[in-house]
Design a protein around this motif. Structure first.
Motif, PDB file in Angstrom:
ATOM      1  N   LYS A 125      60.221  32.727  72.208  1.00 43.28           N
ATOM      2  CA  LYS A 125      60.341  33.166  73.533  1.00 43.28           C
ATOM      3  C   LYS A 125      61.570  32.806  74.185  1.00 43.28           C
ATOM      4  O   LYS A 125      62.346  33.532  74.785  1.00 43.28           O
ATOM      5  CB  LYS A 125      59.197  32.641  74.375  1.00 43.28           C
ATOM      6  N   TYR A 126      62.133  31.502  73.736  1.00 42.96           N
ATOM      7  CA  TYR A 126      63.275  31.270  74.320  1.00 42.96           C
ATOM      8  C   TYR A 126      64.597  30.779  73.664  1.00 42.96           C
ATOM      9  O   TYR A 126      65.585  30.494  73.941  1.00 42.96           O
ATOM     10  CB  TYR A 126      63.013  29.697  75.289  1.00 42.96           C
ATOM     11  N   GLY A 127      64.214  31.191  72.192  1.00 43.58           N
ATOM     12  CA  GLY A 127      65.261  30.574  71.203  1.00 43.58           C
ATOM     13  C   GLY A 127      66.514  31.319  71.365  1.00 43.58           C
ATOM     14  O   GLY A 127      67.735  30.901  71.093  1.00 43.58           O
ATOM     15  N   THR A 128      66.531  32.547  71.779  1.00 47.17           N
ATOM     16  CA  THR A 128      67.968  33.227  72.095  1.00 47.17           C
ATOM     17  C   THR A 128      68.396  33.191  73.437  1.00 47.17           C
ATOM     18  O   THR A 128      69.351  34.138  73.701  1.00 47.17           O
ATOM     19  CB  THR A 128      67.600  34.808  71.524  1.00 47.17           C
ATOM     20  N   THR A 129      67.828  32.539  74.452  1.00 47.69           N
ATOM     21  CA  THR A 129      68.013  32.210  75.806  1.00 47.69           C
ATOM     22  C   THR A 129      68.328  30.996  76.389  1.00 47.69           C
ATOM     23  O   THR A 129      69.258  30.337  75.771  1.00 47.69           O
ATOM     24  CB  THR A 129      67.302  33.195  76.573  1.00 47.69           C
ATOM     25  N   THR A 130      67.402  30.416  76.683  1.00 43.08           N
ATOM     26  CA  THR A 130      67.385  28.829  77.526  1.00 43.08           C
ATOM     27  C   THR A 130      67.588  27.856  76.333  1.00 43.08           C
ATOM     28  O   THR A 130      67.691  26.821  76.618  1.00 43.08           O
ATOM     29  CB  THR A 130      66.485  28.874  78.491  1.00 43.08           C
ATOM     30  N   LEU A 131      67.163  28.133  75.216  1.00 42.07           N
ATOM     31  CA  LEU A 131      67.192  26.960  74.145  1.00 42.07           C
ATOM     32  C   LEU A 131      68.475  26.841  73.552  1.00 42.07           C
ATOM     33  O   LEU A 131      68.833  26.247  72.375  1.00 42.07           O
ATOM     34  CB  LEU A 131      66.016  27.369  73.117  1.00 42.07           C
ATOM     35  N   LEU A 132      69.328  27.781  74.022  1.00 44.72           N
ATOM     36  CA  LEU A 132      70.832  27.901  73.624  1.00 44.72           C
ATOM     37  C   LEU A 132      71.728  26.872  74.485  1.00 44.72           C
ATOM     38  O   LEU A 132      71.548  27.023  75.521  1.00 44.72           O
ATOM     39  CB  LEU A 132      71.329  29.244  73.199  1.00 44.72           C
ATOM     40  N   SER A 133      72.600  26.229  73.838  1.00 48.45           N
ATOM     41  CA  SER A 133      73.544  25.317  74.342  1.00 48.45           C
ATOM     42  C   SER A 133      74.487  26.190  75.127  1.00 48.45           C
ATOM     43  O   SER A 133      75.021  27.183  74.457  1.00 48.45           O
ATOM     44  CB  SER A 133      74.062  24.504  73.549  1.00 48.45           C
ATOM     45  N   ASN A 134      74.908  26.007  76.370  1.00 49.70           N
ATOM     46  CA  ASN A 134      76.061  26.658  77.051  1.00 49.70           C
ATOM     47  C   ASN A 134      77.330  26.416  76.350  1.00 49.70           C
ATOM     48  O   ASN A 134      78.377  26.628  77.025  1.00 49.70           O
ATOM     49  CB  ASN A 134      75.934  26.452  78.480  1.00 49.70           C
ATOM     50  N   LYS A 135      77.492  25.332  75.545  1.00 48.53           N
ATOM     51  CA  LYS A 135      78.510  24.935  74.860  1.00 48.53           C
ATOM     52  C   LYS A 135      78.565  25.388  73.426  1.00 48.53           C
ATOM     53  O   LYS A 135      79.225  24.599  72.522  1.00 48.53           O
ATOM     54  CB  LYS A 135      78.905  23.560  74.916  1.00 48.53           C
ATOM     55  N   ARG A 136      77.926  26.358  72.992  1.00 48.69           N
ATOM     56  CA  ARG A 136      77.796  26.801  71.647  1.00 48.69           C
ATOM     57  C   ARG A 136      78.756  27.235  70.928  1.00 48.69           C
ATOM     58  O   ARG A 136      79.702  27.802  71.687  1.00 48.69           O
ATOM     59  CB  ARG A 136      76.415  27.544  71.559  1.00 48.69           C
ATOM     60  N   GLY A 137      79.040  27.143  69.851  1.00 50.19           N
ATOM     61  CA  GLY A 137      80.109  27.800  68.984  1.00 50.19           C
ATOM     62  C   GLY A 137      79.652  29.176  68.583  1.00 50.19           C
ATOM     63  O   GLY A 137      78.566  29.749  68.948  1.00 50.19           O
ATOM     64  N   LYS A 138      80.477  30.061  68.282  1.00 55.30           N
ATOM     65  CA  LYS A 138      80.434  31.428  67.885  1.00 55.30           C
ATOM     66  C   LYS A 138      79.731  31.328  66.624  1.00 55.30           C
ATOM     67  O   LYS A 138      79.905  30.888  65.631  1.00 55.30           O
ATOM     68  CB  LYS A 138      81.859  32.190  67.731  1.00 55.30           C
ATOM     69  N   GLY A 139      78.581  32.445  66.806  1.00 53.69           N
ATOM     70  CA  GLY A 139      77.697  32.480  65.514  1.00 53.69           C
ATOM     71  C   GLY A 139      76.719  33.644  65.583  1.00 53.69           C
ATOM     72  O   GLY A 139      77.093  34.582  66.475  1.00 53.69           O
ATOM     73  N   LYS A 140      75.564  33.767  64.897  1.00 57.18           N
ATOM     74  CA  LYS A 140      74.728  34.712  64.826  1.00 57.18           C
ATOM     75  C   LYS A 140      73.401  34.018  64.490  1.00 57.18           C
ATOM     76  O   LYS A 140      73.204  33.027  64.100  1.00 57.18           O
ATOM     77  CB  LYS A 140      75.261  35.650  63.926  1.00 57.18           C
TER      78      LYS A 140
END
Length: 461
Positions: A109-124
């Motif tokens: 549910k949250y892996g593509t939204t709120t489980l992401l760091s707001n300091k994440r590197g560019k990725g896919k």
């Protein structure tokens, strides 16, 4: 459109397309910090037990502080549980069980939204349906991808006496043959990585000779892939009295490797089999060294092995794996219930002298084999559900040789026109079969409380 264009192209053009992608893939995995991380992980291998404890404590604190301050999901959840930043600055390994689990449905549910760091590197994102058919997406930045590739290179390939630069063959889940009327060759060649990628969906007694010819033609020095697929190919090679090329090693993963499977594969390819366990989630790695010891890499993360009450098990016991990954700061997985189980070795002393956690058995799951109309055998069906995020859980059941049932647990946003997508994907693998869909509230568990993604009512010989 790209898939349709690929499907209509002749084999030599398909090989060119795959080689171009292979060139990009090679640079992405083995560039950047790969060499630096390889040296770093190598230095860890001689750590004492005390050094591993200190290392894991430091890494856990760093991960929790990062997650609490930059990942909205954890900030909200841990605050609700009463944790503060000061708690994580002084966190100990034994405190880990005070934290709530990360459930698979939460990752979905949250892996593509709120489980992401707001300091994440560019990725896919890369898809992982998981053993239960539950689709999840794992975020790979370049740095994380290179770091994980370095760990895999050292603890899987190098421990087996091979490396990524050697010519290799792979039997995996990518559908490199898209025709509904497939014909040889049953592999496509990635020249950029000297890799022959064999289809996992066309293995049968009738095609075994072509697989052997493909291994010979590609000059593969080792074979990587799904344990069950390599085992089924080995069986067919032996049934047809074929002689497979002698390899340096066979590296298996994804399914439970039994003693029988190991023996048949080793006899077929005249080399040792090295088993491993990780998954697309990349939040923990178990791999086999030259002494035949299965060891968990403590620098990949923390692997808790728990009983049904969530308590740590003693050595010699089997239990559920709960994983905390140290390497992915872009989408941290902390106390993730990955859904598999292992058995801890009662005697933790190793012949290699390593102080890594020793595992007796990667229990995982043994999935039933589905038989196609032309005798092809397969176990991996996760590709059917890729790109359909409204599917919560799925199960494939073979009723007869020509009849398949798919049980689905879906969200309200699910559309019935997705059925055609799944039907086309199944028929491209199995040929003409009758496919029925059943929509249920939940997938039944087995007697040991596990889910089975694939069930066959046929007697598989």
């Amino acid at each position: 459109m790209i898939e349709q264009f690929y499907a209509r192209s002749p084999v030599f053009l398909q090989n060119i397309y795959i080689s171009i992608y292979g060139y990009y893939w090679k640079r992405r995995r083995y560039g950047g910090c790969f060499s630096e991380k390889l040296k770093e992980f190598k230095q860890h291998e001689n750590f004492s037990e005390e050094q591993w404890i200190a290392y894991q404590t430091f890494e856990l604190r760093k991960l929790l502080i990062h997650s609490y301050t930059t990942v909205p999901f954890y900030r909200k959840k841990y605050t609700e549980y009463g944790f503060t930043i000061q708690d994580f600055e002084n966190f100990e390994l034994e405190d880990l069980q005070k934290l709530p689990y990360l459930e698979k449905d939460e990752l979905r549910k949250y892996g593509t939204t709120t489980l992401l760091s707001n300091k994440r590197g560019k990725g896919k994102f890369y898809n992982s349906s998981g053993s239960t058919g539950t689709p999840t997406q794992i975020y790979f930045s370049k740095k994380f991808h290179q770091t994980w590739s370095a760990l895999y290179e050292l603890r899987v390939r190098n421990w087996a006496g091979v490396n990524y630069k050697l010519p290799r063959a792979m039997i995996g889940g990518r559908r490199v043959i898209l025709s509904d009327k497939p014909k040889p060759p049953y592999f496509r060649y990635n020249k950029a990585e000297s890799q022959a990628y064999f289809s996992a969906y066309h293995i049968s007694d009738n095609t075994a000779k072509e697989y052997v010819l493909g291994l010979q033609k590609s000059k593969a020095t080792y074979l990587v892939g799904y344990a069950m697929s390599i085992y089924l190919l080995s069986q067919s090679i032996r049934k047809q009295n074929l002689k497979a090329p002698k390899l340096k090693a066979v590296l298996t993963s994804s399914e439970k490797l039994t003693t029988t499977m190991r023996t048949i594969i080793e006899n077929t390819f005249q080399c040792k089999v090295f088993d491993a366990y990780s998954g697309v989630e990349a939040c923990g790695l178990i791999s086999e060294n030259k002494k035949g010891e299965l060891l968990f890499s403590p620098d990949s993360g923390i692997m808790e092995v728990l009983d049904s009450n969530g308590k740590n098990l003693n050595y010699g016991k089997s239990g559920e794996v709960v994983a905390t990954g140290f390497l992915n700061y872009d989408q941290p997985l902390i106390r993730y219930r990955i859904g598999d189980s292992v058995k801890l070795s009662e005697n933790q002393k190793t012949f290699s002298g390593s102080k890594m956690l020793k595992i007796d058995e990667i229990e995982g799951r043994i999935e039933d084999v589905i038989i196609g109309s032309k005798g092809q055998k397969m176990v991996r069906f996760h590709g059917i559900f890729v790109g359909i995020p409204s599917i919560i859980m799925a199960q494939v059941i073979q009723k007869t040789l020509n009849q398949i049932e798919i049980k689905l647990v879906v969200e309200n946003s699910y559309e019935t026109n997705f059925e055609k997508v799944m039907i086309d994907r199944i028929k491209s693998q199995l040929g003409e079969v009758l496919i029925n869909f059943s929509y249920v509230n939940e997938i039944e568990k087995t007697t040991n409380g596990k889910y089975k993604a694939v069930i066959s009512n046929l007697k598989n010989g």
